[in-house]
Scaffold this motif. Structure first.
Motif, PDB file in Angstrom:
ATOM      1  N   MET A 104       0.868  -9.517  -7.152  1.00 47.66           N
ATOM      2  CA  MET A 104       1.288  -8.493  -6.197  1.00 47.66           C
ATOM      3  C   MET A 104       0.793  -7.146  -6.710  1.00 47.66           C
ATOM      4  SD  MET A 104       5.144  -8.494  -4.899  1.00 47.66           S
ATOM      5  CE  MET A 104       5.885  -7.181  -4.028  1.00 47.66           C
ATOM      6  N   GLY A 105      -0.133  -6.563  -5.956  1.00 47.51           N
ATOM      7  CA  GLY A 105      -0.737  -5.308  -6.412  1.00 47.51           C
ATOM      8  C   GLY A 105      -0.632  -4.253  -5.331  1.00 47.51           C
ATOM      9  N   GLY A 106      -1.392  -3.191  -5.467  1.00 43.80           N
ATOM     10  CA  GLY A 106      -1.262  -2.137  -4.460  1.00 43.80           C
ATOM     11  C   GLY A 106      -2.425  -1.187  -4.496  1.00 43.80           C
ATOM     12  N   GLY A 107      -2.000   0.011  -4.283  1.00 43.08           N
ATOM     13  CA  GLY A 107      -0.735   0.727  -4.225  1.00 43.08           C
ATOM     14  C   GLY A 107       0.184   0.412  -5.432  1.00 43.08           C
ATOM     15  N   THR A 108       1.445   0.602  -5.190  1.00 43.25           N
ATOM     16  CA  THR A 108       2.458   0.377  -6.210  1.00 43.25           C
ATOM     17  C   THR A 108       3.573  -0.475  -5.620  1.00 43.25           C
ATOM     18  OG1 THR A 108       1.945   2.584  -7.100  1.00 43.25           O
ATOM     19  CG2 THR A 108       3.962   1.534  -7.875  1.00 43.25           C
ATOM     20  N   PRO A 109       3.592  -1.781  -5.895  1.00 45.97           N
ATOM     21  CA  PRO A 109       4.618  -2.647  -5.292  1.00 45.97           C
ATOM     22  C   PRO A 109       6.043  -2.161  -5.550  1.00 45.97           C
ATOM     23  CG  PRO A 109       2.921  -3.977  -6.302  1.00 45.97           C
ATOM     24  CD  PRO A 109       2.598  -2.556  -6.648  1.00 45.97           C
ATOM     25  N   THR A 110       6.274  -1.581  -6.749  1.00 49.39           N
ATOM     26  CA  THR A 110       7.634  -1.153  -7.061  1.00 49.39           C
ATOM     27  C   THR A 110       8.012   0.163  -6.368  1.00 49.39           C
ATOM     28  OG1 THR A 110       6.645  -0.439  -9.141  1.00 49.39           O
ATOM     29  CG2 THR A 110       8.074  -2.366  -9.225  1.00 49.39           C
TER      30      THR A 110
ATOM     31  N   PRO B  86       0.799  -1.240   0.000  1.00 50.19           N
ATOM     32  CA  PRO B  86       0.000   0.000   0.000  1.00 50.19           C
ATOM     33  C   PRO B  86       0.826   1.283   0.000  1.00 50.19           C
ATOM     34  CG  PRO B  86       0.168  -0.842   2.203  1.00 50.19           C
ATOM     35  CD  PRO B  86       1.024  -1.737   1.359  1.00 50.19           C
ATOM     36  N   PHE B  87       1.804   1.369  -0.887  1.00 46.95           N
ATOM     37  CA  PHE B  87       2.635   2.578  -0.956  1.00 46.95           C
ATOM     38  C   PHE B  87       2.632   3.136  -2.368  1.00 46.95           C
ATOM     39  CE2 PHE B  87       4.771  -0.206   2.242  1.00 46.95           C
ATOM     40  CZ  PHE B  87       4.369   0.506   3.364  1.00 46.95           C
ATOM     41  N   CYS B  88       2.659   4.465  -2.478  1.00 48.48           N
ATOM     42  CA  CYS B  88       2.721   5.115  -3.794  1.00 48.48           C
ATOM     43  C   CYS B  88       3.586   6.357  -3.707  1.00 48.48           C
ATOM     44  CB  CYS B  88       1.313   5.533  -4.251  1.00 48.48           C
ATOM     45  SG  CYS B  88       0.328   4.138  -4.785  1.00 48.48           S
ATOM     46  N   PRO B  89       4.165   6.765  -4.838  1.00 52.88           N
ATOM     47  CA  PRO B  89       5.016   7.963  -4.803  1.00 52.88           C
ATOM     48  C   PRO B  89       4.225   9.262  -4.688  1.00 52.88           C
ATOM     49  CG  PRO B  89       4.973   7.009  -7.012  1.00 52.88           C
ATOM     50  CD  PRO B  89       4.192   6.099  -6.143  1.00 52.88           C
TER      51      PRO B  89
ATOM     52  N   LYS C 256      -0.359   4.713   1.152  1.00 51.46           N
ATOM     53  CA  LYS C 256       0.481   5.648   1.937  1.00 51.46           C
ATOM     54  C   LYS C 256       1.467   6.304   0.971  1.00 51.46           C
ATOM     55  CE  LYS C 256       2.079   6.839   6.107  1.00 51.46           C
ATOM     56  NZ  LYS C 256       1.592   8.176   6.288  1.00 51.46           N
ATOM     57  N   VAL C 257       1.419   7.637   0.939  1.00 52.41           N
ATOM     58  CA  VAL C 257       2.291   8.366   0.028  1.00 52.41           C
ATOM     59  C   VAL C 257       3.560   8.793   0.767  1.00 52.41           C
ATOM     60  CG1 VAL C 257       2.489  10.498  -1.304  1.00 52.41           C
ATOM     61  CG2 VAL C 257       0.405   9.144  -1.432  1.00 52.41           C
ATOM     62  N   ASN C 258       4.698   8.609   0.094  1.00 49.59           N
ATOM     63  CA  ASN C 258       5.999   8.977   0.657  1.00 49.59           C
ATOM     64  C   ASN C 258       6.261   8.359   2.024  1.00 49.59           C
ATOM     65  OD1 ASN C 258       6.914  10.481  -1.494  1.00 49.59           O
ATOM     66  ND2 ASN C 258       5.747  12.281  -0.827  1.00 49.59           N
ATOM     67  N   ALA C 259       5.919   7.113   2.193  1.00 46.99           N
ATOM     68  CA  ALA C 259       6.237   6.431   3.454  1.00 46.99           C
ATOM     69  C   ALA C 259       7.761   6.329   3.534  1.00 46.99           C
ATOM     70  CB  ALA C 259       5.609   5.043   3.446  1.00 46.99           C
ATOM     71  N   GLY C 260       8.306   6.509   4.695  1.00 49.04           N
ATOM     72  CA  GLY C 260       9.770   6.448   4.831  1.00 49.04           C
ATOM     73  C   GLY C 260      10.280   5.015   4.716  1.00 49.04           C
ATOM     74  N   ASP C 261      11.622   4.879   4.615  1.00 46.31           N
ATOM     75  CA  ASP C 261      12.240   3.548   4.510  1.00 46.31           C
ATOM     76  C   ASP C 261      11.899   2.682   5.714  1.00 46.31           C
ATOM     77  OD1 ASP C 261      13.320   4.405   2.203  1.00 46.31           O
ATOM     78  OD2 ASP C 261      15.313   4.839   3.031  1.00 46.31           O
ATOM     79  N   GLU C 262      11.852   3.328   6.892  1.00 48.77           N
ATOM     80  CA  GLU C 262      11.614   2.578   8.118  1.00 48.77           C
ATOM     81  C   GLU C 262      10.231   1.903   8.090  1.00 48.77           C
ATOM     82  OE1 GLU C 262      13.955   1.985  10.098  1.00 48.77           O
ATOM     83  OE2 GLU C 262      12.700   0.935  11.566  1.00 48.77           O
TER      84      GLU C 262
ATOM     85  N   LYS D 191      -7.037  -1.906   6.897  1.00 52.34           N
ATOM     86  CA  LYS D 191      -6.832  -1.096   5.689  1.00 52.34           C
ATOM     87  C   LYS D 191      -5.533  -0.306   5.716  1.00 52.34           C
ATOM     88  CE  LYS D 191     -11.293  -0.443   3.660  1.00 52.34           C
ATOM     89  NZ  LYS D 191     -12.539   0.250   3.753  1.00 52.34           N
ATOM     90  N   GLN D 192      -5.231   0.262   6.857  1.00 53.23           N
ATOM     91  CA  GLN D 192      -4.082   1.167   6.938  1.00 53.23           C
ATOM     92  C   GLN D 192      -2.796   0.396   7.220  1.00 53.23           C
ATOM     93  OE1 GLN D 192      -4.450   4.261   6.157  1.00 53.23           O
ATOM     94  NE2 GLN D 192      -6.683   4.391   6.245  1.00 53.23           N
ATOM     95  N   ALA D 193      -1.722   0.804   6.543  1.00 48.40           N
ATOM     96  CA  ALA D 193      -0.427   0.139   6.714  1.00 48.40           C
ATOM     97  C   ALA D 193       0.011   0.145   8.182  1.00 48.40           C
ATOM     98  CB  ALA D 193       0.617   0.819   5.841  1.00 48.40           C
ATOM     99  N   LYS D 194      -0.212   1.272   8.867  1.00 47.26           N
ATOM    100  CA  LYS D 194       0.279   1.374  10.253  1.00 47.26           C
ATOM    101  C   LYS D 194      -0.451   0.376  11.178  1.00 47.26           C
ATOM    102  CE  LYS D 194      -2.327   5.537  11.661  1.00 47.26           C
ATOM    103  NZ  LYS D 194      -3.610   4.904  11.569  1.00 47.26           N
TER     104      LYS D 194
END
Ligand code: SF4
Length: 493
Positions: free
Chosen positions: A227-233, A177-180, A191-197, A465-468
């Motif tokens: 594998m879907g998303g969001g954007t897996p890459t 669930p991450f996207c740029p 989640k947009v611009n999630a950090g590396d951590e 739903k939420q990554a956190k």
């Protein structure tokens, strides 16, 4: 628009169709029609194994149309009777409100479900002939001839992929669930611009959930992984490799027929990530321009240009993936026939193996709903013309429609269609649409679907739903699935 119903038995069906007809999600139920402005009243009562139905519609000009019908309830099976009544009620609504205009306004007739080809498969399974199916779709469901041709073609192509269903085979879905950046029309809680951590923690949680559930999967054959998303890459090459290692180290992928990764946003793809995917057995990827018009890409906040898509395509080609898909959206703000023609020119230069043509759906949580660009959305006629241009383009590239689905809030009551060159069809998409295979889903915002062919029953279980929230509870997510599977297994004993 006010709506009056005798009771709530058929509320969902009546409301869903009324929303499609009036193109609104603002219906207000009322118990009193006195002095009411525009309204729709659906009145029914049963007596002597028959249902008396009446539809009344008052339009903005205070003109009233009314139709009446009596339906004989002949079946001893109450479920069957309800099905029949539901269909007749919807039929009556369309005839009362739209009359002969129904084909233009509701190309899918009274069908409010999202999987039209599934309905055709069900009719084939009870032994109906093609011509009888066509007749039923036209006379009972009021579907236009054009859409009947489409759904028959799709069902014909899907058939051999899904029948006979094999309960031993399953698919696995992974959600990233991450996207740029957030696209203006997006309603997914990415989640947009999630950090590396955060991404690292997410991948760790994914590994925990997969490992905790893996014993349950072991007796089954995994046919596809998606594998879907969001954007897996949006994950780094290192994290992508970790996910791949967990999959290969935990699950038996030796019988896998297809492994898809959505590399949706061209701005997230690089050589390192492509190597990881290729070396991990991924054989289908998706690169999604949505449109090749830079002005539109800017308006919808895609964060990349059409030139980026061409560049990425050149980068991807040498990796030799078996199938590369491209997603387009018809109906984006400011677009009309020239923009669609220009997009299809670019598609014909790239020549993907699959082309998925979505019609814009303005979902409730999408930022676009509140944005002024809503005023720039094309009209229904333009949307229909653009869909035709996309279809002609796909066909001229040697593709055929192989799967389809509808969504709520789609412009012009249209559909999403996946086109593929022969032999390049995405098996996961076909299975997903026909509900004949269990799909085990891992990650945030995903839904697992347990299918019992024997019981003709489907049980679903959702993850957080939420990554956190997901990061804190991967074991709980796995256990939810274990509990749901037990319920289904016990009914089968
Ligand atoms: S890439 Fe897809 S999931 Fe990500 S923001 Fe855009 S529409 Fe949403």
């Amino acid at each position: 628009m006010k709506i009056y119903m005798t009771d709530s038995t058929y509320r969902y069906d009546i409301e869903a169709l009324a929303k499609a007809i009036f193109k609104t999600d603002k219906l207000e139920e009322t118990r009193d029609l006195d002095g009411c402005g525009p309204f729709l009243a659906i009145i029914y009562s049963s007596e002597d194994y028959a249902l008396n139905m009446r539809a009344l519609w008052k339009n903005e000009e205070n003109e009233i149309s009314e139709k009446h019908e009596i339906v004989k309830l002949l079946s001893v099976d109450e479920r069957e009777n309800k099905k029949q009544v539901r269909r007749r009620l919807k039929h009556l609504m369309v005839k009362t409100i739209l009359g002969d205009e129904s084909e233009n306004i509701l190309p899918w007739g009274i069908l409010t479900g999202i999987k039209p080809s599934k309905l055709v498969h069900e009719m084939i399974q009870i032994g109906m002939k093609r011509e009888d199916i066509r007749f039923k779709l036209e006379s009972e469901y009021l579907i236009s001839k054009e859409k009947i041709n489409l759904v028959m073609q799709v069902a014909g192509l899907e058939h051999d992929f899904i029948y006979p269903p094999d309960p031993q085979k399953i698919s696995v879905y992974l959600g990233i669930p991450f996207c740029p950046s957030k696209c203006l029309y997006c309603s997914f809680p990415t989640k947009v611009n999630a950090g590396d951590e955060m991404k690292k923690k997410y991948v760790e949680a994914l590994a925990i959930e997969i490992k905790r559930y893996s014993k349950e999967i072991a007796p089954y054959e995994i046919e596809t992984v998606y594998m879907g998303g969001g954007t897996p890459t949006e994950l780094s090459a290192t994290l992508l490799k970790e996910v791949m290692d967990v999959l290969h180290g935990t699950l038996d992928l030796s019988k896998l027929k297809e492994f898809t990764v959505e590399a949706g946003r061209p701005d997230t793809i690089n050589e390192k990530k492509l190597s990881v995917l290729k070396n991990s057995g991924v054989d289908r990827i998706s690169i999604n321009p949505q449109t090749f018009n830079n002005k539109t890409l800017e308006i919808v906040k895609r964060g990349h240009t059409s030139e980026d898509v061409h560049k990425v395509w050149e980068m991807v080609k040498p990796y030799g993936f078996n199938s590369i898909n491209m997603d387009l959206i018809v109906g984006l703000p400011g677009e009309d026939i020239p923009e669609m023609e220009s997009t299809m020119k670019d598609v014909s230069i790239i020549r993907p193996d699959n082309l998925t043509v979505h019609t814009l759906a303005l979902k409730k949580n999408a930022e676009m709903r509140k944005s002024s660009v809503v005023k720039m959305l094309p009209g229904e006629k333009a949307v229909a013309n653009m869909i035709n241009i996309a279809e002609n383009g796909a066909v001229s590239l040697g593709m055929e429609p192989y799967y389809m689905y509808r969504q709520k809030y789609m412009l012009g009551n249209m559909e999403n269609i996946g086109y593929a060159k022969p032999g390049k069809e995405c098996l996961y998409n076909i299975q997903m649409m026909n509900d004949l295979q269990t799909i085990i889903a891992f990650g945030a915002g995903v839904m697992t679907k347990f299918v019992s062919i024997e019981e003709n029953r489907i049980l679903r279980t959702a993850n957080y739903k939420q990554a956190k929230d997901y990061i804190d509870s991967p074991v709980e997510m796995a256990e939810r699935k274990i509990r749901t599977k037990k319920i289904l297994d016990n009914t089968n004993i």
